[in-house]
Write a protein that holds these residues in place. Sequence first.
Motif, short mmCIF file in Angstrom:
data_model
loop_
_atom_site.label_atom_id
_atom_site.label_comp_id
_atom_site.label_asym_id
_atom_site.label_seq_id
_atom_site.Cartn_x
_atom_site.Cartn_y
_atom_site.Cartn_z
N ALA A 80 -61.04 59.00 48.48
CA ALA A 80 -61.68 57.69 48.29
C ALA A 80 -62.74 57.76 47.18
O ALA A 80 -62.87 56.82 46.39
CB ALA A 80 -62.31 57.23 49.60
N ARG A 81 -63.47 58.84 47.12
CA ARG A 81 -64.50 58.98 46.07
C ARG A 81 -63.86 58.97 44.68
O ARG A 81 -64.39 58.38 43.74
CB ARG A 81 -65.32 60.24 46.29
CG ARG A 81 -66.33 60.13 47.42
CD ARG A 81 -67.35 61.25 47.38
NE ARG A 81 -66.79 62.53 47.77
CZ ARG A 81 -66.75 62.98 49.03
NH1 ARG A 81 -67.21 62.21 50.02
NH2 ARG A 81 -66.25 64.17 49.31
N VAL A 82 -62.70 59.60 44.55
CA VAL A 82 -62.03 59.64 43.26
C VAL A 82 -61.42 58.29 42.92
O VAL A 82 -61.58 57.78 41.80
CB VAL A 82 -60.94 60.74 43.25
CG1 VAL A 82 -60.11 60.67 41.97
CG2 VAL A 82 -61.57 62.12 43.40
N LEU A 83 -60.74 57.67 43.88
CA LEU A 83 -60.08 56.39 43.61
C LEU A 83 -61.10 55.28 43.37
O LEU A 83 -60.76 54.24 42.79
CB LEU A 83 -59.14 56.02 44.77
CG LEU A 83 -58.22 54.82 44.54
CD1 LEU A 83 -57.40 54.97 43.26
CD2 LEU A 83 -57.31 54.60 45.75
N VAL B 10 -70.33 55.44 57.71
CA VAL B 10 -70.69 54.15 57.11
C VAL B 10 -70.34 54.14 55.62
O VAL B 10 -69.68 53.22 55.13
CB VAL B 10 -72.19 53.85 57.31
CG1 VAL B 10 -72.60 52.60 56.53
CG2 VAL B 10 -72.50 53.67 58.80
N VAL B 11 -70.78 55.17 54.90
CA VAL B 11 -70.54 55.25 53.46
C VAL B 11 -69.04 55.26 53.17
O VAL B 11 -68.56 54.56 52.27
CB VAL B 11 -71.22 56.51 52.87
CG1 VAL B 11 -70.80 56.73 51.42
CG2 VAL B 11 -72.74 56.38 52.97
N ASN C 151 -74.46 50.96 63.22
CA ASN C 151 -73.85 51.37 61.96
C ASN C 151 -72.65 50.51 61.58
O ASN C 151 -72.45 50.17 60.42
CB ASN C 151 -73.43 52.84 62.04
CG ASN C 151 -74.63 53.78 62.00
OD1 ASN C 151 -75.70 53.41 61.53
ND2 ASN C 151 -74.45 54.99 62.50
N LEU C 152 -71.87 50.15 62.58
CA LEU C 152 -70.72 49.29 62.34
C LEU C 152 -71.15 47.92 61.81
O LEU C 152 -70.56 47.38 60.87
CB LEU C 152 -69.90 49.13 63.62
CG LEU C 152 -68.60 48.32 63.52
CD1 LEU C 152 -67.59 49.04 62.64
CD2 LEU C 152 -68.03 48.10 64.91
N VAL C 153 -72.21 47.39 62.38
CA VAL C 153 -72.72 46.08 61.94
C VAL C 153 -73.24 46.17 60.50
O VAL C 153 -73.11 45.22 59.72
CB VAL C 153 -73.81 45.55 62.90
CG1 VAL C 153 -74.46 44.28 62.36
CG2 VAL C 153 -73.20 45.27 64.27
N SER C 154 -73.79 47.32 60.14
CA SER C 154 -74.23 47.47 58.75
C SER C 154 -73.05 47.42 57.78
O SER C 154 -73.19 46.96 56.65
CB SER C 154 -75.01 48.79 58.57
OG SER C 154 -74.16 49.90 58.58
#
Length: 403
Positions: A55-58, A109-110, A158-161
């Motif tokens: 994901a970081r690369v894409l 989250v990230v 965290n989900l709500v964030s």
Amino acid sequence: MITNYGHLTYCSNIHSGESWAEHFDQLRKYIPEIKKKCSPHSAMGIGLRLSAIAARVLSKKNEILLFQNWLKEQNAYVFTMNGFPYGGFHKTIVKDQVHTPDWTTAKRVVYTRQLADILAALLPEKMEGSISTSPLSYRYWHKNEAATNQAIHTSTHNLVSVVEHLVTLHKQSGKTIFIAIEPEPDGILTDTASFIHWYKNVLLKTGAKQLHQKLDIPLSKATALLRKHVRLCYDICHAAVNYEVHADQIIQLQKSGIKIGKIQISAALKAGFTKKKEQNDTLLEAINQFLEPTYLHQVISRSHQQELSVYPDLPEALKSVDAAPAKEWRIHYHVPIFTKRIPPLSTTQEDIITLLNIHKQTPLTQHLEIETYTWEVLPKSLKKDIAGSITREMKWVIKQLNK
């Protein structure tokens, strides 16, 4: 591909490769062949699984542009993502680490925000996007009720964030993306009933207050946004392992106003025991062929008195055979969905047919995703060509939808 009952695809977690380069190679290898056989004259939907590394690369502009161009060339599109496994998922011991990092962590989250940004860039216009995810955490990591409740509280926060991010993303791009939480045995949200309880009593109460304060919007608007951006991923294998009655669960979801975001079409392994030792020994010998070290294979045993016993993995269940005689076992082992029997064992294929028939009568979602990720670890007798097997699964589902 688009059907009369929604977009149908398979999850690319069947393909190995944790880096984006490796996974993209797998997509380039298999998607053209599968599309040619399953969707030759119309666009092919893709259920994309990305590790955090991929994901970081894409997320990089040049990489996503290359992928967008490839999708266009193939007449393919991405409408759903599997955001459950964060790290390695093939050729490594996964077991309970499939939940790591769980929703109590900033890493989850990230990662989920990153997936949402990628999906917003890939998602066709006027189409909703879904990201399936972990059922908050793995319940055996939390030693008592207080620890579990704290994990639920932190996970919900965290989900709500992430929902805050999805609301902003919708304003910026016009794309609606939602999180589809996937209950599974031994998750904190272990089944549909526990998901509904959490949704009504935690998410729509404490979560709505958090969103109301953070976005400075009326509480009613915050509640509506949570209902829009947090839905259920109904994995048929998981529901079957839990002996859920699908029609009853759908009624409860509808009564609660909870949307199903995605149906994962999957089958579990099933064993029916008798009072004859010789037959049972044959069953156990067959079950032993499915012992493998990569994934968790939770077992829920049902006695002749209809009592359920839960085992966190297949080895624990096998050790209990003599001490706890059973009428039936259901094993969390995603087996080919086109197979009703793997003699002398059977599968929960009938659960798929039942749910798809309910879906055909009253559409539950627009997202249908086949998820059989175990091809690498199946017994040798079941290991077949991956492209051919995926094609067979796709065509089997199409046949069921067209009946």
